[in-house]
Design a protein around this motif. Structure first.
Motif, PDB file in Angstrom:
ATOM      1  N   UNK A 104    -143.132  12.613 -16.472  1.00 36.53           N
ATOM      2  CA  UNK A 104    -142.002  13.526 -16.420  1.00 36.53           C
ATOM      3  C   UNK A 104    -142.129  14.595 -17.497  1.00 36.53           C
ATOM      4  N   UNK A 105    -141.334  15.632 -17.344  1.00 39.04           N
ATOM      5  CA  UNK A 105    -141.258  16.695 -18.337  1.00 39.04           C
ATOM      6  C   UNK A 105    -142.587  17.412 -18.555  1.00 39.04           C
ATOM      7  N   UNK A 113    -136.302   5.909  -9.939  1.00 39.20           N
ATOM      8  CA  UNK A 113    -136.025   7.314 -10.234  1.00 39.20           C
ATOM      9  C   UNK A 113    -135.967   8.048  -8.914  1.00 39.20           C
ATOM     10  N   UNK A 173    -131.647  19.742 -15.911  1.00 36.97           N
ATOM     11  CA  UNK A 173    -131.395  18.546 -16.715  1.00 36.97           C
ATOM     12  C   UNK A 173    -130.026  18.536 -17.387  1.00 36.97           C
ATOM     13  N   UNK A 174    -129.453  19.715 -17.598  1.00 37.07           N
ATOM     14  CA  UNK A 174    -128.145  19.823 -18.242  1.00 37.07           C
ATOM     15  C   UNK A 174    -128.078  19.012 -19.547  1.00 37.07           C
ATOM     16  N   UNK A 175    -128.978  19.295 -20.500  1.00 32.49           N
ATOM     17  CA  UNK A 175    -128.961  18.563 -21.771  1.00 32.49           C
ATOM     18  C   UNK A 175    -127.796  19.032 -22.640  1.00 32.49           C
ATOM     19  N   UNK A 176    -127.444  18.235 -23.635  1.00 33.45           N
ATOM     20  CA  UNK A 176    -126.396  18.697 -24.549  1.00 33.45           C
ATOM     21  C   UNK A 176    -126.995  19.226 -25.859  1.00 33.45           C
ATOM     22  N   UNK A 200    -140.051   9.122 -16.712  1.00 24.22           N
ATOM     23  CA  UNK A 200    -140.250   9.163 -15.277  1.00 24.22           C
ATOM     24  C   UNK A 200    -140.881   7.884 -14.768  1.00 24.22           C
ATOM     25  N   UNK A 246    -132.643  10.181 -23.008  1.00 27.34           N
ATOM     26  CA  UNK A 246    -131.359   9.921 -22.366  1.00 27.34           C
ATOM     27  C   UNK A 246    -130.756   8.652 -22.942  1.00 27.34           C
ATOM     28  N   UNK A 263    -126.752  12.990 -26.505  1.00 30.06           N
ATOM     29  CA  UNK A 263    -126.841  12.012 -25.417  1.00 30.06           C
ATOM     30  C   UNK A 263    -127.966  12.378 -24.457  1.00 30.06           C
ATOM     31  N   UNK A 264    -128.091  13.666 -24.185  1.00 36.96           N
ATOM     32  CA  UNK A 264    -129.144  14.158 -23.307  1.00 36.96           C
ATOM     33  C   UNK A 264    -129.934  15.191 -24.086  1.00 36.96           C
ATOM     34  N   UNK A 274    -137.046   9.260 -21.527  1.00 33.67           N
ATOM     35  CA  UNK A 274    -137.193   9.276 -20.077  1.00 33.67           C
ATOM     36  C   UNK A 274    -138.581   9.779 -19.751  1.00 33.67           C
ATOM     37  N   UNK A 307    -142.816  17.659 -11.223  1.00 32.95           N
ATOM     38  CA  UNK A 307    -143.413  17.847 -12.541  1.00 32.95           C
ATOM     39  C   UNK A 307    -142.422  17.579 -13.664  1.00 32.95           C
ATOM     40  N   UNK A 308    -141.174  17.887 -13.405  1.00 36.77           N
ATOM     41  CA  UNK A 308    -140.179  17.738 -14.464  1.00 36.77           C
ATOM     42  C   UNK A 308    -139.577  16.339 -14.481  1.00 36.77           C
ATOM     43  N   UNK A 309    -139.310  15.792 -13.298  1.00 30.67           N
ATOM     44  CA  UNK A 309    -138.551  14.544 -13.239  1.00 30.67           C
ATOM     45  C   UNK A 309    -139.414  13.322 -12.945  1.00 30.67           C
ATOM     46  N   UNK A 310    -140.560  13.521 -12.300  1.00 31.64           N
ATOM     47  CA  UNK A 310    -141.443  12.417 -11.952  1.00 31.64           C
ATOM     48  C   UNK A 310    -140.715  11.262 -11.264  1.00 31.64           C
ATOM     49  N   UNK A 347    -125.126  16.191 -19.280  1.00 33.87           N
ATOM     50  CA  UNK A 347    -124.099  16.052 -20.313  1.00 33.87           C
ATOM     51  C   UNK A 347    -122.773  16.646 -19.863  1.00 33.87           C
TER      52      UNK A 347
END
Lengths: 410, 410
Positions: free
Chosen positions: A256-257, B227, A340-343, A251, A244, A226-227, A249, B338-341, B252
């Motif tokens: 982003x990223x 965002x 970001x708390x990805x899974x 941004x 996501x 999901x993430x 995503x 930088x990460x989330x924009x 997540x």
DNA sequence: GTGGTTTTGTTTAGTAGCGGCACAAACTCA
DNA sequence: TGAGTTTGTGCCGCTACTAAACAAAACCAC
């Protein structure tokens, strides 16, 4: 005319209906087949949460559009009761997306069908001109040639570039190791090339790591996440991407990223961003070669670094350098996990090789340095798709069809 | 019975229809009124992209549900032609959400109507028991009292806690400056309290900064952002939140935006996370007081720090300390950019005060240290809502109604 | 005032997508 | 040879919408 005539044809269509109309089950159904999650109409029924009647009608419509195939003969799954179901699959001679990729070593073009299957590829050129229009013209020419040879319908074109792509302008901000000018209007140039070549459908442009992540999410190691966080390194620098709920995503302005400038080694080497010890300069192939004390050879930094890692991991110097990189990569990933708390995390390029060299060490670092990682930990996997950026570029072109098959093709 | 009887009542409802049915325009319409973006049926028509007939029917249905009010008398906007429109507004005696907040200084309860309007508040308690069940029982009792006094219908309850809330369990991982045990099952306990008090509707729990961000997005400084990044500090530590496309992004497992451990001062003070110079320990009120050389007083760290900043900014010692904090906060925000924009940043707590002390400096640091910030820069704003965590907690309870008014209330 | 224009709201009829249901088909198992 | 089980289809009806005509309430110009 009179008042009635004025009222007639009111511009209700101007604020084009945000509540999507048409068969709303059509898109989701196609996406399920596309991602291999709907082998039969029965599971389509369950996955969509509609009646069998609807699922049947939807499948029939997708078949009529030439997008999927419904087996004429039923095939029973082993050890199942009841009436056997007809298998659903992607149409073998259906439309394709034109995918293109530009990178430091050259460019590539391919036709990609539904399901992320590469149908045809053009032999890639090995050098890159300094003029984007020149290069993209050549790629598109190669792609157009493939379309002529195969005679298949084209739903659109997608391009992967090794650069951040700014939204909404579509400019390449930092074309890494291409001689392109920073800020080149790649999206517009690419769209012009596509149009000029007489290729049907819209044209899209995206960052290669973003597109790789998208492809992995739909057809590779990221399926079901999901993430999904994806981090990869090519020759120089580090790229990241986040998917996501099945959507990239990027941004608010596509930037982003940009994960390359997380601090992973406060006393580390200076980075061009002004800081020091950034992920970018601490975990890319050049950093690895430098740490081992090997001179860059002619075969390319990534290839060389991977070979070193694969063939000489027993050598203490190589191993110590690799472990240092793993620790720093882990620190960077932990920082991203906290934010970001990805899974799931997927690694590409040299990072993938580092993961494969010592999976346990990397996971331990990430778990130890992320705040809540201790209790569980995020699965970290390697990329599984070949040419994932190329497939991802095709996904961009397929997206309108997946969103509204009738509207895009009808 | 026979085969027919077996077929009858098939469990199509089990995989509950993922394609939402019912009036799909009802939810979006209510959300537009809720967020103040639909003052009349005419703009509702435009915003939803439906016909006037539909917008009229939808508005009538929302009025029948007791959620909105349609003015009996039309009111013409100044300088407009044509037939004047009837104003739409939130129903003044409609249902409310029960909002609760727990923080280091005590707890609060309130009733919040549509539009984020606080309808009634209970005087907050000033101390917090070590037993969550005790505290939440008291809050809910206060809320239930408000409901009895006002006699209004309740759509559900929301709770804001100063802790990361793990999904899907709903446990409070780090209840900051509460004497609660880490890992307390706050969601379950709160839901039990709500149920036991005989309060209608579901119960929700979330992190206070997340909920503040949600409230600011719908009714405050974050309106219209796609965002939205929110960073805030209370007494100790730093919290973050991200609102994407109007929805809270919690990751997540609910632990996203733990931004406190970004490195913003490599040679800085050690942090309990094992690193040093983290945003958490470098930019919170205690860090400011320490930098100025002031002993923490009895009035609370945040209050003291804010007073210092407001009253003694001319004092060079205060100013230098503030500028150091601003620079480090800027560095942390740049990393997040930088990460989330994001397309907007909102600051709360001491960070808000730092922003107001020297807006220009903070923006300059963020622009300078974020990769693409130089060209433009992200708008950085202060929180504008009073009790935004409380309003955000109410948003949680309102969400099911906003998603499907008929299903939630009918 | 009168008539025309503009914008808003309402009524009526029609349509399309999907649920509900009955039935049919194709397999397994006893 | 059924009985049970799962899958696929035809038919009817519901409902949320669109389309289009009508109606209402303001404005302006004369």
């Amino acid at each position: 005319m009179n008042g009635k005539a004025a009222t007639r044809g009111e511009a209700h269509l101007s604020a084009r209906t945000r509540l999507e109309r048409g068969r709303t089950a059509l898109g989701p159904a196609l996406e399920l087949v596309h991602t291999g999650r709907a082998p039969t109409r029965a599971v389509l029924t369950a996955e969509l949460g509609v009646t069998r009647a609807t699922a049947g009608a939807v499948a029939a419509e997708l078949e009529a559009l030439g997008l999927i195939r419904i087996d004429a003969k039923p095939s029973a799954a082993a050890g199942s009761q009841g009436r056997p179901s007809h298998r659903l699959s992607v149409a073998e001679t259906g439309p394709v997306a034109l995918a293109a990729q530009v990178h430091a070593d050259g460019f590539r073009a391919a036709l990609v069908g539904l399901g992320g299957r590469i149908v045809a590829t053009a032999p890639g050129c090995e050098t890159i001109d300094a003029d984007p229009a020149q290069v993209l013209g050549s790629v598109i020419e190669a792609g157009a040639q493939l379309l002529r040879e195969t005679g298949r319908r084209c739903v659109g074109a997608g391009l992967a570039v090794p650069s951040a792509v700014a939204e909404p302008e579509g400019t390449a901000l930092n074309p890494l190791h291409l001689a392109w000018p920073a800020g080149a209007q790649v999206r517009e140039i690419f769209a012009d090339c596509v149009r000029n070549a007489g290729i049907e459908g819209p044209a899209f442009t995206g960052n290669d790591v973003n597109l790789a992540a998208l492809a992995e999410h739909r057809h590779g190691a990221g399926r079901g996440a999901r993430d999904l966080l994806c981090v990869a390194t090519g020759h120089r620098g580090v790229g990241g991407a986040l998917v996501l709920d099945g959507r990239l995503h990027t941004g608010s302005s596509g930037l982003a990223l940009e994960v390359g400038h997380l601090t992973v080694h406060p006393e580390g080497r200076p980075c061009y961003c002004g800081s020091r010890g950034c992920l970018d300069v601490e975990t890319d192939p050049l950093a690895f070669l430098t740490a081992v004390g090997v001179e860059p050879g002619p075969e390319g930094l990534l290839v060389q670094a991977r070979a070193l890692l694969a063939e000489r991991y027993a050598d203490p110097a190589v191993r110590i350098a690799a472990e240092a990189l793993i620790d720093r990569l882990g620190l960077g990933l932990a920082g991203l996990v906290n934010i970001l708390n990805p899974d799931r995390i997927i690694l590409g390029g040299l990072h993938r090789s580092l993961l494969e060299a010592d999976h346990e060490r990397l996971c331990a670092v990430v778990a130890d340095r992320s705040l809540w990682g201790r209790s569980g930990g995020v699965p970290i996997l390697a990329c599984t798709l070949d040419h994932n950026s190329l497939v991802g570029a095709a996904e961009l072109a397929w997206q309108p069809v997946l969103d509204d098959p009738l509207g895009a093709l009808g």
